[in-house]
Write an enzyme that holds these catalytic residues in place. Structure first.
Site, PDB file in Angstrom:
ATOM      1  CG  HIS A 307      70.153  67.147  -0.423  1.00  0.00           C
ATOM      2  ND1 HIS A 307      71.380  67.335   0.149  1.00  0.00           N
ATOM      3  CD2 HIS A 307      70.248  67.566  -1.707  1.00  0.00           C
ATOM      4  CE1 HIS A 307      72.196  67.867  -0.745  1.00  0.00           C
ATOM      5  NE2 HIS A 307      71.539  68.018  -1.889  1.00  0.00           N
ATOM      6  CG  ASP A 365      67.238  67.590  -9.064  1.00  0.00           C
ATOM      7  OD1 ASP A 365      68.036  67.068  -8.282  1.00  0.00           O
ATOM      8  OD2 ASP A 365      67.582  68.228 -10.066  1.00  0.00           O
TER       9      ASP A 365
END
Ligand code: SDX
Length: 431
Positions: A307, A365
């Site tokens: 991320h 996700d």
């Protein structure tokens, strides 16, 4: 009186001071709005790794601690104590609603759950096997054709109605996208159902019999929507803000956000992650894929990992893993092979020095695909669910941008590396 803190930049022996601005919490910023005027130079920050594009009071992320706050409330507490519609109210208005405010908000949203009957004809133009995100970009963008001329974005009441229309209609449109792909009739919204129960009804109900949503699955879906609702200035939110900065109507801006979210590096990662787990297939092959993800000559990346901001666990991933567990238990899928594979992959990756050194952790996700698959949502529609949830975040951020007296049209500059000025040779004379 507090003195204004400044940062100094020295270029070719000339020193220029720039104000340092502080927020409530988190990193300070160096206000460089006068840089070009004072130094005739730009900053250079592709991907905006070190750039704050705006002031915002909506969402705060601490990437090192793995914290996420919506209007100051930790995501864990919102997931525990609130529902998605309550969270929509919070993100849009800045405070949690009391019962009267919630009842009024819910009533206003329910008044807009249907779409214009002519909108149903847009679906007929798509192949049944069109990717749902292609359909959503088209149909949500088409909402502009129904409301564009009744929207003064500088009128707060018009902005509120546009926000409510989008919050109310996205579930209906996403469900219609699914029904169209299945060749099943569209289901009209049922206003006697709560937001997520109504969505499940429109997705999985048929005109042939009464559909009774499973409350455990409805609560799981509602939590998934809360976890995806907003996330600071991510790529799709920045797309919505940039589109809105030109004065484009909110329906067109949200369609632009949906297009950006589709990418596998962003919201498309949940679909890509599930496909990756299917391809890995068995725990015995995890090592091979971890190795590939570290190979600079291989474009493969571990989907659902890493991320830009989180250099610790994405708090949403932990909550999603719990939700996954609850749903699989409720459905008697304790031994779901993909969930077990995902748990094993997570464990192996988190013990691998490459992932530890680069601070790559599971993101939102990683587990969302597994739980959505268990809920019966088809893989290509995973990102559509993300878009449904993120619509409130995009709208809240768009609303904040429009209301910001300092906002201007977004227009970045560049470092030009092309040809120096030169003269055209007429075609007949070119060698
Ligand atoms: C979302 O921004 C948001 O807030 C987004 C989001 C939201 O709610 O809006 O949180 C939603 O988009 C979550 C992210 C979903 N995407 C994925 O899961 C796709 C896989 N992840 C990567 O593509 C990547 O981690 C990104 C895109 C998420 C972040 O990319 P960055 O910040 O540009 O970081 P990077 O690609 O420069 O990675 C730093 C290093 C690189 O190695 P080096 O060049 O330094 O040697 O880490 C490596 C990368 O190669 N790396 C990975 C990796 N992610 C980063 N290596 C293997 N597998 C991965 N998944």
């Amino acid at each position: 009186m507090t003195t204004q803190r400044t940062a100094s930049l020295t270029l070719d022996g000339k020193t220029t001071e720039f104000p340092v601005l502080s927020g409530t919490i988190g990193p300070e910023v160096i206000d460089i709005r006068t840089l070009y005027g004072k130094t005739n130079t730009f900053t250079f920050d592709p991907g905006f790794m070190s750039t704050a594009a705006c002031k915002s009071s909506i969402t705060y992320i601490d990437g090192d601690k793995g914290e996420l706050l919506y209007r100051g409330y930790p995501i864990e507490q919102l997931a525990e104590h609130c529902n998605f519609l309550e969270t929509c109210y919070l993100l849009k208005n800045g405070e949690l609603p009391n019962q009267d405010q919630y009842d009024d908000w819910e009533k206003r949203v329910k008044n807009h759950t249907m779409v214009h009957e002519q909108l149903t004809r847009f679906f007929q133009g798509f192949r049944r096997d069109a990717h749902p995100m292609a359909v959503l970009v088209g149909v949500v963008g088409a909402l502009s054709a129904f409301y564009h001329d009744s929207l003064d974005i500088n009128n707060p009441q018009h902005r509120l109605v546009a926000a409510i229309r989008l919050i109310a209609k996205l579930p209906t449109i996403v469900a219609m996208t699914y029904k169209y792909s299945m060749g099943e009739p569209f289901m009209y919204p049922r206003n006697n159902l709560d937001y997520s129960a109504n969505f499940m009804h429109m997705m999985f109900g048929t005109p042939c019999e009464e559909y009774k949503p499973n409350p455990v699955l409805v609560k799981a879906l509602d939590r998934i929507l809360i976890l995806h609702a907003d996330h600071e200035q991510n790529a799709s939110t920045s797309t919505v803000r940039l589109s809105g900065s030109s004065g484009a109507n909110p329906f067109a801006c949200i369609a632009a956000g949906i297009a950006c979210l589709w990418g596998p590096a962003h919201g498309g990662a949940n679909e890509a992650c599930l496909k990756m787990l299917e391809e890995i297939g068995d725990v015995s092959r995890v090592g091979e894929y971890i190795k590939r993800s570290k190979d600079k000559n291989d474009s493969f990346k571990l989907m659902g990992f890493g991320h830009r901001v989180y250099k610790n666990f994405d708090p949403r991933a932990k909550l999603m893993r719990e939700t996954c567990h609850d749903v699989l238990n409720e459905l008697g899928l304790h031994d779901d092979r993909l969930f077990k594979l995902a748990l094993a992959l997570e464990k192996i990756a988190l013990e691998d020095e490459y992932f530890v050194e680069k601070k790559l952790y599971p993101n939102v996700d990683f587990y969302s695909g597994i739980v959505q698959r268990a809920l019966g949502i088809p893989v290509p529609l995973f990102t559509g669910i993300f878009a449904l949830a993120r619509t409130i975040g995009w709208i809240a951020q768009w609303h904040e941008m429009i209301g910001d007296p300092e906002q201007k049209i977004g227009r970045p500059r560049q470092l030009y590396t092309g040809a120096a000025p030169r003269t055209v040779t007429p075609l007949a004379k070119r060698p």
